[in-house]
Design a protein around this motif. Structure first.
Motif, PDB file in Angstrom:
ATOM      1  N   GLY A 201      55.910  34.780  32.968  1.00 49.00           N
ATOM      2  CA  GLY A 201      54.801  35.730  33.004  1.00 49.00           C
ATOM      3  C   GLY A 201      54.623  36.271  34.405  1.00 49.00           C
ATOM      4  N   ILE A 202      53.416  36.751  34.699  1.00 45.88           N
ATOM      5  CA  ILE A 202      53.102  37.332  36.012  1.00 45.88           C
ATOM      6  C   ILE A 202      52.413  36.279  36.870  1.00 45.88           C
ATOM      7  CG2 ILE A 202      51.707  39.059  37.224  1.00 45.88           C
ATOM      8  CD1 ILE A 202      52.080  40.904  34.856  1.00 45.88           C
ATOM      9  N   THR A 203      52.879  36.133  38.100  1.00 49.18           N
ATOM     10  CA  THR A 203      52.276  35.181  39.035  1.00 49.18           C
ATOM     11  C   THR A 203      51.553  35.931  40.148  1.00 49.18           C
ATOM     12  OG1 THR A 203      53.965  33.505  38.615  1.00 49.18           O
ATOM     13  CG2 THR A 203      52.717  33.311  40.652  1.00 49.18           C
ATOM     14  N   LEU A 204      50.241  35.773  40.183  1.00 47.38           N
ATOM     15  CA  LEU A 204      49.440  36.247  41.307  1.00 47.38           C
ATOM     16  C   LEU A 204      49.255  35.075  42.259  1.00 47.38           C
ATOM     17  CD1 LEU A 204      46.571  38.143  39.410  1.00 47.38           C
ATOM     18  CD2 LEU A 204      48.831  39.001  40.073  1.00 47.38           C
ATOM     19  N   GLY A 205      49.421  35.320  43.540  1.00 48.62           N
ATOM     20  CA  GLY A 205      49.271  34.250  44.511  1.00 48.62           C
ATOM     21  C   GLY A 205      48.185  34.534  45.516  1.00 48.62           C
ATOM     22  N   ILE A 206      47.394  33.518  45.824  1.00 44.77           N
ATOM     23  CA  ILE A 206      46.512  33.536  46.990  1.00 44.77           C
ATOM     24  C   ILE A 206      47.197  32.679  48.040  1.00 44.77           C
ATOM     25  CG2 ILE A 206      44.327  32.684  47.919  1.00 44.77           C
ATOM     26  CD1 ILE A 206      43.011  33.451  45.309  1.00 44.77           C
ATOM     27  N   VAL A 207      47.498  33.258  49.184  1.00 43.77           N
ATOM     28  CA  VAL A 207      48.126  32.523  50.282  1.00 43.77           C
ATOM     29  C   VAL A 207      47.209  32.699  51.487  1.00 43.77           C
ATOM     30  CG1 VAL A 207      50.234  32.160  51.610  1.00 43.77           C
ATOM     31  CG2 VAL A 207      50.378  33.116  49.302  1.00 43.77           C
ATOM     32  N   SER A 208      46.276  31.773  51.636  1.00 43.11           N
ATOM     33  CA  SER A 208      45.206  31.988  52.608  1.00 43.11           C
ATOM     34  C   SER A 208      44.400  30.716  52.774  1.00 43.11           C
ATOM     35  CB  SER A 208      44.273  33.107  52.111  1.00 43.11           C
ATOM     36  OG  SER A 208      43.104  33.192  52.888  1.00 43.11           O
ATOM     37  N   ARG A 209      43.811  30.566  53.934  1.00 43.18           N
ATOM     38  CA  ARG A 209      42.764  29.558  54.069  1.00 43.18           C
ATOM     39  C   ARG A 209      41.597  29.980  53.172  1.00 43.18           C
ATOM     40  NH1 ARG A 209      41.119  28.456  60.057  1.00 43.18           N
ATOM     41  NH2 ARG A 209      40.245  26.573  59.123  1.00 43.18           N
ATOM     42  N   LEU A 210      40.981  29.011  52.546  1.00 43.35           N
ATOM     43  CA  LEU A 210      39.885  29.302  51.611  1.00 43.35           C
ATOM     44  C   LEU A 210      38.568  29.282  52.385  1.00 43.35           C
ATOM     45  CD1 LEU A 210      41.157  27.072  48.650  1.00 43.35           C
ATOM     46  CD2 LEU A 210      41.706  29.469  49.186  1.00 43.35           C
ATOM     47  N   THR A 211      38.366  30.344  53.151  1.00 41.23           N
ATOM     48  CA  THR A 211      37.212  30.439  54.026  1.00 41.23           C
ATOM     49  C   THR A 211      36.186  31.411  53.457  1.00 41.23           C
ATOM     50  OG1 THR A 211      38.207  32.221  55.317  1.00 41.23           O
ATOM     51  CG2 THR A 211      38.667  29.982  56.037  1.00 41.23           C
ATOM     52  N   PRO A 212      34.927  31.302  53.889  1.00 45.97           N
ATOM     53  CA  PRO A 212      33.890  32.197  53.360  1.00 45.97           C
ATOM     54  C   PRO A 212      34.171  33.677  53.584  1.00 45.97           C
ATOM     55  CG  PRO A 212      32.866  30.300  54.412  1.00 45.97           C
ATOM     56  CD  PRO A 212      34.338  30.204  54.706  1.00 45.97           C
ATOM     57  N   ILE A 213      34.878  34.050  54.675  1.00 46.86           N
ATOM     58  CA  ILE A 213      35.078  35.477  54.931  1.00 46.86           C
ATOM     59  C   ILE A 213      35.923  36.142  53.840  1.00 46.86           C
ATOM     60  CG2 ILE A 213      34.873  35.195  57.429  1.00 46.86           C
ATOM     61  CD1 ILE A 213      37.924  35.653  57.569  1.00 46.86           C
ATOM     62  N   LYS A 214      36.728  35.374  53.135  1.00 51.89           N
ATOM     63  CA  LYS A 214      37.550  35.948  52.064  1.00 51.89           C
ATOM     64  C   LYS A 214      36.714  36.262  50.818  1.00 51.89           C
ATOM     65  CE  LYS A 214      41.311  35.189  54.495  1.00 51.89           C
ATOM     66  NZ  LYS A 214      42.184  36.242  55.019  1.00 51.89           N
ATOM     67  N   GLN A 215      35.606  35.576  50.635  1.00 52.09           N
ATOM     68  CA  GLN A 215      34.680  35.791  49.515  1.00 52.09           C
ATOM     69  C   GLN A 215      35.348  35.566  48.147  1.00 52.09           C
ATOM     70  OE1 GLN A 215      31.541  38.994  50.367  1.00 52.09           O
ATOM     71  NE2 GLN A 215      33.318  39.833  51.448  1.00 52.09           N
TER      72      GLN A 215
END
Length: 384
Positions: A201-215
């Motif tokens: 299927g389709i893979t969406l990725g979040i590659v990031s620190r999970l910080t408040p600025i990302k919301q």
């Protein structure tokens, strides 16, 4: 010619600002400007990250740094985090330029600390606009856009590839986090190690620190119900955050929980980008630049982002990524239509079409921008 740049980065951890400090330092050296960097003594990672020839000065904290800088000649000081007003007054001198790099837009922040510096260097036009809106005029006119630095980061198990790691980045100043940081590895020792495998299927990725600025919690409070209507779309989260940030994100993802996996922070992000179909960003206005956006495109991974600055600076629409309407405006309808479109026909980056866009984020282009910054600093009369 600038004789030396004095940099200050007293952050206790390691994130985008510290990576930026490293390639800013490399660019200064490429321009023939040696640099001295003040860092916290407890943050030992600097010695393995910085290039040879950098003078690293470990200090216990801001007080020791100020005492040291008062006693030495320091005509150009670059603060990677804005100093507070009392510290600026200690360091202020007629033959010294006190500058700072604005890594964040002034969204809801007090402008006085940044405004107290003689010269402000911003990482994006989005940040420049926020500074100018707050009446700060002493801003370097060219955004010092970052680069795609994809070298694997030091980690004890980096050779093991993309495997499940802790989703938490513990804040050891908090009693709860200290306790959980002891218990979590114990629980993990009983769990079977899991290597990442891309699902059909389709893979969406979040590659990031999970910080408040990302919301991310706010974003997925609107997008999780949309994802639940597309069961063959999977969300893979590569990053760690504080306990509350992870808790709130996990709660927002409940409508599509079966489509979501957490993998923790990964030392080799290039390997991650090459195993997802699209990078999904957070919400825009608190974001300054998005090094992950630049990195993903450099790896050939398209970006899906809200159609707003700073993403419109770093993503070339229809070439290196696709935009959707802010879900706070339309309840996720545009995102839903975009996912439906991608289910019918995948979008891929054409390297030839994206070449000029990606060249803006090369080490060579960054060094040229730093060269123009050095010329501007020289023109301000910084002693050579």
């Amino acid at each position: 010619m600038i004789r030396r740049c004095i940099q200050i980065n007293l952050q206790p951890g390691w994130g985008g600002g510290e990576i930026y400090t490293v390639f800013f330092t490399r660019a200064l050296l490429a321009q023939g400007v040696p640099t001295t960097l003040y860092v916290l003594r407890d943050n030992t990672r600097w010695t393995s990250e910085l290039p040879p020839g950098v003078d690293i000065v470990p200090v216990a904290g801001a007080a020791e740094m100020l005492t040291s800088l008062q006693a030495c000649e320091a005509p150009w000081v670059v603060c990677q985090t804005p100093l507070d007003l009392p510290a600026l007054e200690v360091l202020r001198h007629p033959r010294r330029l006190l500058s700072c790099i604005a890594h964040m837009p002034l969204y809801g922040r007090d402008p006085r600390r940044i405004a107290g510096h003689d010269y402000v260097i911003a990482v994006s036009a989005h940040v420049i606009a926020s500074l100018q809106a707050a009446g700060i005029s002493q801003v370097h006119p060219e955004p010092l856009l970052g680069i795609a630095d994809l070298a694997p980061r030091p980690a004890g198990d980096a050779a093991s590839g993309v495997v499940r790691r802790s989703r938490y980045d513990w804040d050891m100043r908090k009693g709860r986090d200290r306790l959980l940081s002891w218990l979590a590895p114990l629980a993990a020792s009983f769990a079977r190690a899991e290597a990442y495998r891309k699902k059909p299927g389709i893979t969406l990725g979040i590659v990031s620190r999970l910080t408040p600025i990302k919301q991310f919690p706010l974003l997925f409070s609107l997008l999780a119900p949309v994802l639940a209507r597309h069961p063959d779309v999977h969300l893979e989260i590569f990053g760690a955050g504080g306990y509350a940030s992870v808790r709130d994100l996990d709660a927002a993802l409940r409508p599509c929980r079966r489509q979501v996996r957490f993998w923790g922070q990964q030392p080799d992000v290039a390997a991650v980008y090459r195993q997802i179909d699209y990078l999904l960003t957070g919400l825009p206005e608190k974001e300054a630049l998005g090094l992950n956006v630049i990195e993903a495109q450099a790896c050939g991974t398209p970006v899906l982002a809200v159609d707003a600055s700073p993403f419109t600076e770093t993503v070339c629409a229809g070439v290196s990524g696709l935009f959707f309407e802010d879900p706070r405006h339309d309840g996720g309808a545009s995102f839903d239509a975009l996912i439906t479109r991608l289910e019918r026909q995948a979008f891929r980056i054409d390297p030839e079409a994206a070449r000029d866009h990606l060249a803006r984020f090369s080490a060579e282009a960054f060094a040229q921008r730093v060269g123009r910054l050095c010329t501007a600093v020289n023109n301000k009369g910084v002693p050579g």
